[in-house]
Design an enzyme around this catalytic site. Structure first.
Site, PDB file in Angstrom:
ATOM      1  N   HIS A   1       0.817  -1.478   0.359  1.00 53.77           N
ATOM      2  CA  HIS A   1      -0.041  -0.042  -0.266  1.00 53.77           C
ATOM      3  C   HIS A   1       0.672   1.620  -0.044  1.00 53.77           C
ATOM      4  O   HIS A   1       0.365   2.161  -1.169  1.00 53.77           O
ATOM      5  CB  HIS A   1      -0.823   0.039   1.272  1.00 53.77           C
ATOM      6  CG  HIS A   1      -1.900  -0.891   0.416  1.00 53.77           C
ATOM      7  ND1 HIS A   1      -2.089  -2.274   1.347  1.00 53.77           N
ATOM      8  CD2 HIS A   1      -3.340  -0.652   0.799  1.00 53.77           C
ATOM      9  CE1 HIS A   1      -3.195  -2.561   1.709  1.00 53.77           C
ATOM     10  NE2 HIS A   1      -4.324  -2.064   0.516  1.00 53.77           N
ATOM     11  N   GLY A   2       2.438   1.495   0.048  1.00 51.88           N
ATOM     12  CA  GLY A   2       2.877   2.192   0.838  1.00 51.88           C
ATOM     13  C   GLY A   2       3.517   2.641   2.052  1.00 51.88           C
ATOM     14  O   GLY A   2       3.631   2.100   2.608  1.00 51.88           O
TER      15      GLY A   2
END
Length: 504
Positions: A363-364
């Site tokens: 996701h990051g």
């Protein structure tokens, strides 16, 4: 093309990149109708068509050629590694290369503090990372004896290595190239060859396609536009960022908790919009056919990535997660959770934690993602314990349809699940740890209180007390049952991924 998109963006009150993205998703509908008219006897034309449309999206429309070149580099690199490296570590090499590349771009985006309104490489790269890592495992399974594979691995294995044109067509399948969902290579080739419909096409059909495809696809388009309209009209004003405003802090606590809940619904509308639009475009290309229902109408649920009703009115947290970003859940289960488990052993705590970590990195790098996933792990544990220890007490007796206790249990589960998903999603949307903690503070940390008080009750002896009350579970001396406190099964981590770039 900006001369066309800028006025639309100004009229809609959105960024130019957002208008461009939605335009690409809508353009995919008529382009999907063209795709099905390319004969299956010329599969190379279908592959090249996918690549051409994707190039059109990235270059003249989105105007991010550097993003396309990065994606192309990952595709070619994966193709070479999977083809020439035949050892058992090949899928993990592809995994490290693709995930590493994605993490670098996530980090660059984070350091630049780009808002969710800016379109860059990270969104499409998240989808491509799932495709490439899945492809590597499918190729690896194709080189293994069939008796060593489970049902999913057997059905998705790739025994014959594809040509570069076939692989490019798969990697750049245009309806899902920007925001997903991803698909396995075997499913893509069944779409290209129309093997997906064998035995299901009615006589005298104009094309080798089941009827009803357009009906379902354009209904999905209308649904997607409705979700988009709701988000544009209300979501820009009422969202999780409102919690950080002085106005929200001045309200009474009961009002904060009450008015906060619709914010989550409005935040999710943009995901419903883009995923429903891509589902419709995918159906127009022929993807997603799942047979016929009892009335004889064709069903097209195979391309679905989200079930909004099951998310907004969930019976429990597991049902909610199973209905959200469904394709990503499959990827995490089949390409991470099962693969990190040693042969001959059952998946355990280590496998679960590795899967959660993978989902977070995918996701990051923003701290808010990790707050969401960590709390999400505790929520799934608490939900599993409640289902294992409370649900049996309210189940109707044999021959009885339902009871008041069961209806109250279901209602309480729906309300609690809806409140928890809104609470746990706050850091995911606010991104920073500071903003997330401020928001949770203004919500009186109600999610943490509910979850950790529940866990404390179960692990402090509450589970044994409840099990002893269940018919047939009490031991002769009256002590609680010796059955485990909760099932040791894995529930997929909350995959609340952002199809658009993260919110600033």
């Amino acid at each position: 093309m900006d001369a066309f998109f800028v006025p639309l963006a100004q009229a809609a009150g959105a960024s130019v990149d957002q208008i461009k993205l939605i335009s690409c998703l809508l353009i995919a509908f008529p382009l999907g109708s063209v795709f099905v008219r390319i004969p299956s006897s010329k599969p190379h034309l279908k592959h090249l068509y996918n690549v051409a449309v994707t190039v059109f999206f990235f270059l003249p429309v989105l105007q991010i050629p550097h993003a396309f070149l990065q994606l192309l580099g990952s595709v070619v690199t994966t193709y070479a590694i999977a083809k020439y490296h035949t050892g058992p570590n090949m899928p993990w090499i592809v995994f490290v290369v693709t995930m590493g590349h994605l993490t670098v771009n996530h980090t660059i985006r984070y350091l630049r503090a780009q808002s969710y309104e800016t379109m860059d490489v990270t969104g499409p790269q998240m989808v491509l990372t799932m495709k490439l890592t899945t492809f590597a495992w499918n190729v690896f399974d194709g080189r293994r004896p069939v008796q060593d594979l489970d049902k999913w691995q057997t059905s998705k294995r790739i025994p014959t290595y594809p040509s570069l044109v076939e692989f490019l067509g798969y990697a750049f399948y245009f309806p899902g190239v920007l925001v997903g969902p991803y698909l396995e290579y075997v499913d893509y080739m069944e779409l290209i060859t129309e093997k997906l419909y064998e035995g299901h096409v009615k006589e005298n059909a104009k094309r080798n396609l089941p009827g009803g495809r357009k009906r379902v696809a354009y209904r999905k388009m209308v649904e997607g536009l409705v979700y988009l309209g709701i988000f544009v009209l209300l979501g820009s004003k009422y969202n999780f960022a409102t919690i950080l405003t002085p106005w929200f802090a001045e309200q009474r606590m009961w009002y904060r908790l009450l008015c906060f809940q619709p914010y989550g619904i409005l935040e999710r509308c943009k995901y419903y919009a883009v995923w429903t639009l891509t589902e419709g475009a995918s159906i127009l290309t022929g993807l997603g056919f799942t047979g016929y229902n009892a009335s004889g109408a064709s069903t097209w649920t195979g391309a679905a990535n989200v079930i909004p009703l099951a998310i907004e009115i969930p019976s429990n947290f597991k049902v909610l997660l199973d209905s959200w970003n469904m394709k990503t859940n499959v990827w995490l289960r089949e390409c991470v959770y099962k693969r990190v488990t040693p042969k001959g052993k059952k998946p355990g705590f280590a496998s679960s934690m590795i899967t959660f970590a993978t989902s977070a990195f995918w996701h990051g790098v923003a701290g808010g993602y990790y707050l969401t996933f960590i709390l999400g792990g505790f929520i799934t544990t608490a939900g599993r314990l409640a289902r294992a220890n409370i649900r049996p007490l309210v189940m109707p007796a044999e021959g009885q349809s339902t009871t008041l206790a069961k209806r109250m249990y279901d209602l309480a589960g729906t309300i609690a699940t809806a409140m928890m998903v809104n609470y746990v999603a706050v850091p995911f949307m606010l991104l920073t740890i500071k903003d997330s903690l401020v928001a949770w503070y203004r919500l009186a940390f109600y999610g943490h209180i509910l979850i950790f008080s529940s866990l404390g009750f179960f692990y402090a002896g509450g589970a044994k007390i409840l099990q002893a009350k269940e018919p047939g579970k009490a031991t002769p001396n009256g002590s609680g049952s010796t059955t485990p406190v909760g099932e040791k099964t894995f529930t997929m981590p909350p995959s609340l991924d952002s199809v658009m770039p993260p919110r600033k």
